[in-house]
Design an enzyme around this catalytic site. Sequence first.
Site, PDB file in Angstrom:
ATOM      1  N   GLU A   1       0.901  -1.187  -0.120  1.00  0.00           N
ATOM      2  CA  GLU A   1       0.012  -0.025  -0.083  1.00  0.00           C
ATOM      3  C   GLU A   1       0.784   1.326  -0.032  1.00  0.00           C
ATOM      4  O   GLU A   1       1.695   1.276   0.992  1.00  0.00           O
ATOM      5  CB  GLU A   1      -0.855   0.049   1.241  1.00  0.00           C
ATOM      6  CG  GLU A   1      -1.776   1.104   1.312  1.00  0.00           C
ATOM      7  CD  GLU A   1      -2.415   1.361   2.667  1.00  0.00           C
ATOM      8  OE1 GLU A   1      -3.264   2.105   2.712  1.00  0.00           O
ATOM      9  OE2 GLU A   1      -1.963   0.942   3.598  1.00  0.00           O
TER      10      GLU A   1
ATOM     11  N   CYS B   1      -6.948  -2.205   5.592  1.00  0.00           N
ATOM     12  CA  CYS B   1      -5.946  -2.335   6.508  1.00  0.00           C
ATOM     13  C   CYS B   1      -6.382  -1.439   8.164  1.00  0.00           C
ATOM     14  O   CYS B   1      -6.996  -0.615   8.022  1.00  0.00           O
ATOM     15  CB  CYS B   1      -4.848  -1.318   5.904  1.00  0.00           C
ATOM     16  SG  CYS B   1      -3.402  -1.218   7.455  1.00  0.00           S
TER      17      CYS B   1
ATOM     18  N   HIS C   1     -10.807 -10.081   2.688  1.00  0.00           N
ATOM     19  CA  HIS C   1      -9.777 -10.614   3.780  1.00  0.00           C
ATOM     20  C   HIS C   1     -10.923 -10.911   4.752  1.00  0.00           C
ATOM     21  O   HIS C   1     -11.869 -10.326   5.116  1.00  0.00           O
ATOM     22  CB  HIS C   1      -8.949  -9.533   4.459  1.00  0.00           C
ATOM     23  CG  HIS C   1      -8.145 -10.311   5.473  1.00  0.00           C
ATOM     24  ND1 HIS C   1      -6.846 -10.044   5.397  1.00  0.00           N
ATOM     25  CD2 HIS C   1      -8.545 -10.844   6.659  1.00  0.00           C
ATOM     26  CE1 HIS C   1      -6.333 -10.702   6.738  1.00  0.00           C
ATOM     27  NE2 HIS C   1      -7.529 -11.248   7.275  1.00  0.00           N
TER      28      HIS C   1
ATOM     29  N   ASN D   1      -9.051 -13.960   0.479  1.00  0.00           N
ATOM     30  CA  ASN D   1      -7.787 -13.753   1.294  1.00  0.00           C
ATOM     31  C   ASN D   1      -7.814 -14.014   2.705  1.00  0.00           C
ATOM     32  O   ASN D   1      -8.839 -13.984   3.265  1.00  0.00           O
ATOM     33  CB  ASN D   1      -7.313 -12.261   1.249  1.00  0.00           C
ATOM     34  CG  ASN D   1      -6.219 -11.823   1.870  1.00  0.00           C
ATOM     35  OD1 ASN D   1      -6.257 -10.764   2.390  1.00  0.00           O
ATOM     36  ND2 ASN D   1      -4.907 -12.529   1.596  1.00  0.00           N
TER      37      ASN D   1
ATOM     38  N   GLY E   1      -6.239 -16.958   4.211  1.00  0.00           N
ATOM     39  CA  GLY E   1      -6.075 -18.328   4.532  1.00  0.00           C
ATOM     40  C   GLY E   1      -4.714 -18.920   4.898  1.00  0.00           C
ATOM     41  O   GLY E   1      -4.608 -20.046   5.075  1.00  0.00           O
TER      42      GLY E   1
END
Length: 488
Positions: A42, A115, A182, A213, A215
């Site tokens: 990022e 985030c 996520h 996302n 995992g």
Amino acid sequence: MTVNTPLCFRGKKILAPMVRVGTLPMRLLALDYGADIVYCEELIDIKMLQCKRVINEVLGTVDFVAPNERIVFRTCEREREHVVFQMGSADAERALAVAKLVESDVAGIDINMGCPKEYSTKASMGAALLSDPDKIESILTTLVKGICKPVTCKIRILPSVEDTVNLVKRIEKTGIAAIAVHGRKKEERPQHPVHCDVIKAISEAISIPVIANGGSHDFIKEYADIETFQKATAASSVMIARAAMWNPSIFRKEGFCPLKDVMQDYIKYAVRYDNHYTNTKYCLCQMLREQLETTQGKKLHAAQTTQEICEVFEMGDFYEETTAIFEAKKTSLETKMQDEDDQMEDPDVIKMAVRFDKREYPPQITPKMYLLEWCRKEKHPQPVYETVQRPLDRLFCSVVTVAERKYRSTLWDKSKKLAEQAAAIVCLRALGVPEGKLCEGENHLINKRKRGDQERLISRDHAEDLAEPSHKKANFIEETSDMNVPKM
């Protein structure tokens, strides 16, 4: 003209955006091992908007360089059709400006909406956007309409499945190409289980590709587990973060490579692309993990340069060979550019090989000041400076025009100000005019400054004598100060 194939987000194995990890060496290594798409770390919109796009001919890269000369984002042709640029933004217009800045060098643009770290959320970015759907819609719609490359976003799940599904449906309507999810809430951390059921509900609720996302902790221990996680979430693709950080050969169908080989491959990219040693060291430490207490791990921890890192992994010869190649290429390019400069140079420009060293001059006195003073005395127009920056090494050269004649130094400087001072010195020396050096004796500009300061002091003292008594004046100043100090 190169025509790029639009990026497809179905059936892909993707390197996730990771701060301090997703720099160019890691992205290239992941592609080598089989990743289809790689996301950069990022990068904040405000920082990117301060950058200049520079072609680095020595490394064969495109660099986005901050005013302090730090490389904020570096990319290359090898990844151009695979890299997605992830930015942190809370403003649609800023996001669009950054997207346009990097659009020609990347395959897609992503907005970070997941985030949970304070540095991101306190600026209303990252996971903070999840509570502001209007802003999400504004940013994504502006990007989709404003650029030609596909736009994606990466989110975390909300407290309820219903709220999460409603949000992604609204996001889908903005026209983005895919959404990465996520499977944890913003307050959850890697040790918490990933919510595959919520990612599955999202996959079934929208028609655009969903990228699963989160995992690494519960599912992905080896290559075969990537498909297992994809089936558990019904997602179109899988994005891998920590498992890839620990060993990027997780993307390799044939199975893991020995960690020693992986780390050496990473170091090769780090050296070839002049990665900052602190970033290289950080990524290698993540790969070593429990081996950090070994002799090799301790040596890595103590390394303070890229060369020292290479020596820890018995790659000192590679470092020396590679840096020698770069130096030779740089010298060759500099010679070529100097030849081109000489061919294009205006023969009427007066040149000398000089630099400005402020230690040779009195404080606050410069050649530019002397040249301006001389022009005023001789009734010439004030000097005009034209400064250019050389892309290869980002050094500056300035040409000053005085009385219709041009002057420049043949030496390039690290800043625009230094280049202008050097041009002024060339002009003054060509004219046979003093340039203000300490060795020239009495400096009339210093005396002029002193006289001016003395005159201002006398004028101020005279004005104070005519004003109110000093005790009243002091009271007034104190009251004014109190008014200007904010209450705590």
